[in-house]
Design an enzyme around this catalytic site. Structure first.
Site, mmCIF file in Angstrom:
data_model
loop_
_atom_site.group_PDB
_atom_site.id
_atom_site.type_symbol
_atom_site.label_atom_id
_atom_site.label_comp_id
_atom_site.label_asym_id
_atom_site.label_seq_id
_atom_site.Cartn_x
_atom_site.Cartn_y
_atom_site.Cartn_z
ATOM 1 N N ARG A 92 0.737 -1.187 0.059
ATOM 2 C CA ARG A 92 -0.092 -0.022 -0.088
ATOM 3 C C ARG A 92 1.030 1.248 0.006
ATOM 4 O O ARG A 92 2.110 1.176 0.644
ATOM 5 C CB ARG A 92 -0.898 0.182 1.299
ATOM 6 C CG ARG A 92 -2.199 -0.780 1.297
ATOM 7 C CD ARG A 92 -3.304 0.059 0.245
ATOM 8 N NE ARG A 92 -4.377 -0.654 0.006
ATOM 9 C CZ ARG A 92 -4.833 -1.730 -0.691
ATOM 10 N NH1 ARG A 92 -3.687 -2.175 -1.544
ATOM 11 N NH2 ARG A 92 -5.964 -2.000 -0.820
ATOM 12 N N GLU A 97 -1.805 8.098 -4.073
ATOM 13 C CA GLU A 97 -2.097 7.589 -5.420
ATOM 14 C C GLU A 97 -3.406 8.223 -5.749
ATOM 15 O O GLU A 97 -4.565 8.113 -5.020
ATOM 16 C CB GLU A 97 -1.861 6.042 -5.760
ATOM 17 C CG GLU A 97 -2.678 5.310 -4.854
ATOM 18 C CD GLU A 97 -2.249 3.822 -5.123
ATOM 19 O OE1 GLU A 97 -1.302 3.415 -4.891
ATOM 20 O OE2 GLU A 97 -3.382 2.945 -5.300
ATOM 21 N N HIS A 149 -0.891 0.305 -9.628
ATOM 22 C CA HIS A 149 -1.576 -0.311 -8.884
ATOM 23 C C HIS A 149 -2.366 -1.598 -9.624
ATOM 24 O O HIS A 149 -3.610 -1.556 -9.466
ATOM 25 C CB HIS A 149 -2.662 0.428 -8.093
ATOM 26 C CG HIS A 149 -3.059 -0.308 -6.653
ATOM 27 N ND1 HIS A 149 -3.404 0.468 -5.679
ATOM 28 C CD2 HIS A 149 -3.293 -1.570 -6.359
ATOM 29 C CE1 HIS A 149 -3.899 -0.504 -4.663
ATOM 30 N NE2 HIS A 149 -3.772 -1.563 -5.213
HETATM 31 C C1 8YV Z 1 -7.437 -3.925 -5.629
HETATM 32 C C2 8YV Z 1 -5.666 -4.451 -4.013
HETATM 33 O O1 8YV Z 1 -7.350 -4.105 -7.119
HETATM 34 O O2 8YV Z 1 -7.142 -5.945 -3.078
HETATM 35 C C3 8YV Z 1 -6.168 -5.223 -2.811
HETATM 36 O O3 8YV Z 1 -6.018 -4.741 -1.632
HETATM 37 O O4 8YV Z 1 -5.041 -3.463 -3.685
HETATM 38 C C4 8YV Z 1 -6.053 -4.504 -5.381
HETATM 39 O O5 8YV Z 1 -6.012 -6.049 -5.630
HETATM 40 C C5 8YV Z 1 -7.521 -2.573 -5.359
HETATM 41 O O6 8YV Z 1 -7.450 -2.221 -4.064
HETATM 42 C C6 8YV Z 1 -8.824 -2.026 -5.985
HETATM 43 O O7 8YV Z 1 -9.905 -2.244 -5.127
#
Ligand code: 8YV
Length: 326
Positions: free
Chosen positions: A239, A268, A286
């Site tokens: 993150r 972001e 991402h």
């Molecule tokens: C998502 C992610 O695509 O699942 C997660 O925590 O970081 C990614 O797989 C993104 O967060 C959109 O919801």
């Protein structure tokens, strides 16, 4: 009358059709980026929301949406949820674990290889017409196979990366996690627990896979970067906010570490301008879980959580079921 549900972001049409069998849907297939105030307006008369990691569900929103019963995240991470506030208001949060583990681990490895072997930098060199001869040290990077991989955060995705590293690439895998894995899991992953200081000092490549929390904020900052080898690479698929991006940019510029591969960023989709100007960093938007199969599985699981909870009162992957105060 069917329960009213908001689908806050664009989603696969088949998933929208499935939701429409059970709910009166307001959707956002044009993927308009709503402000927090606009999200509240859309959500005010709804009992459920299908959202992603980009939509913040906080106390202000919850206070303005008293009918809300469930927020279903199409993500495994849920740092966009104020879970204590949701629990206090009797709102269930759900996420999408497991279905993205292997795909995300693949991407972590792709980013590690791309960073260590200078893939983006060399492709840019070729595309821009600069390649006119072979040279012994041209884009010579650092070794991946047989080197030491440090993993910070050793949940499902960390373990999947460890297995790839140890079994596929003959790497020595060390990890740091608040709680140590049981011996059987350590042995399957061929991974050894070490302190965070030792992890930073020993690894050739550092992979961040820990969930975001206030305690994890800037877990890798200027101090930690100076504890790493000057030849080391850093990969963040966890993150934004876990790495101090400004400190990282400085470290990359001054050779404190060799290179970084980043899929997530502080604030972001904005990216620290210093990072954009550096050649020893691979930047992706991402996309660690982004294969069609996995994104479909995530979207279906998020939809199934809404359907199960609003029709039968149970959810497949609840986050705060036991804490709900009605
Ligand atoms: C998502 C992610 O695509 O699942 C997660 O925590 O970081 C990614 O797989 C993104 O967060 C959109 O919801």
């Amino acid at each position: 009358m069917k329960p009213a549900v908001l689908v806050a972001r664009a989603v696969f049409p088949a998933v929208l059709d499935k939701l429409a069998l059970h709910f009166d849907i307001v959707s956002n297939q044009d993927d308009v980026l709503w402000s927090p105030a606009q999200l509240i307006t859309k959500l005010q008369d709804k009992v459920g929301v299908f959202c992603t990691g980009s939509e913040r569900i906080d106390a202000t929103l919850l206070a303005a949406c008293p009918d809300l019963k469930i927020c279903s995240n199409m993500a495994v991470g849920f740092n966009n949820f104020d879970l204590p506030a949701m629990s206090a208001q009797g709102v269930l949060g759900t996420n999408t674990p497991d279905v993205l583990t292997e795909t995300t681990a693949d991407f972590g490895f792709a980013l590690l290889l791309a960073t260590a072997r200078r893939l983006s930098e060399s492709e840019h060199f070729l595309r821009s017409g600069q390649w006119n001869r072979w040279r012994y040290d041209m884009f010579a990077g650092s070794e991946v196979h047989g080197s030491t991989l440090g993993i910070l955060g050793m949940g499902r995705i960390g373990q999947a990366i460890a297995k790839r590293a140890a079994h596929g690439f003959g790497m020595c895998v060390i990890y740091h996690n608040r709680s140590r894995l049981d011996m059987a899991t350590e042995s399957v992953c061929k991974a050894t627990w070490v302190s965070k200081a030792e992890l930073l000092k020993r690894c050739d490549h550092l992979m961040l896979v820990l969930p975001y929390s206030a305690q994890a904020h800037h877990a890798v900052g200027a101090l930690e970067l100076t504890q790493m080898k000057p030849t080391a690479t850093l990969v963040n698929i966890a993150r934004g906010g876990i790495v101090d991006d400004a400190a990282l940019a400085q470290a990359l510029r001054h050779g404190v570490i060799a290179a970084a591969g980043l899929d997530v960023f502080e604030g972001e989709p904005a990216v620290h301008p210093e990072l954009l100007s550096l050649s020893n960093v691979v930047l992706t938007p991402h996309i660690a879980s982004a294969t069609i199969k996995t994104r479909l599985a995530m979207a279906h699981l998020a939809a199934d959580n809404l359907i199960a909870y609003l029709t039968e009162g149970t959810a497949l992957t609840p986050l705060n079921e036991k804490l709900l105060k009605f």
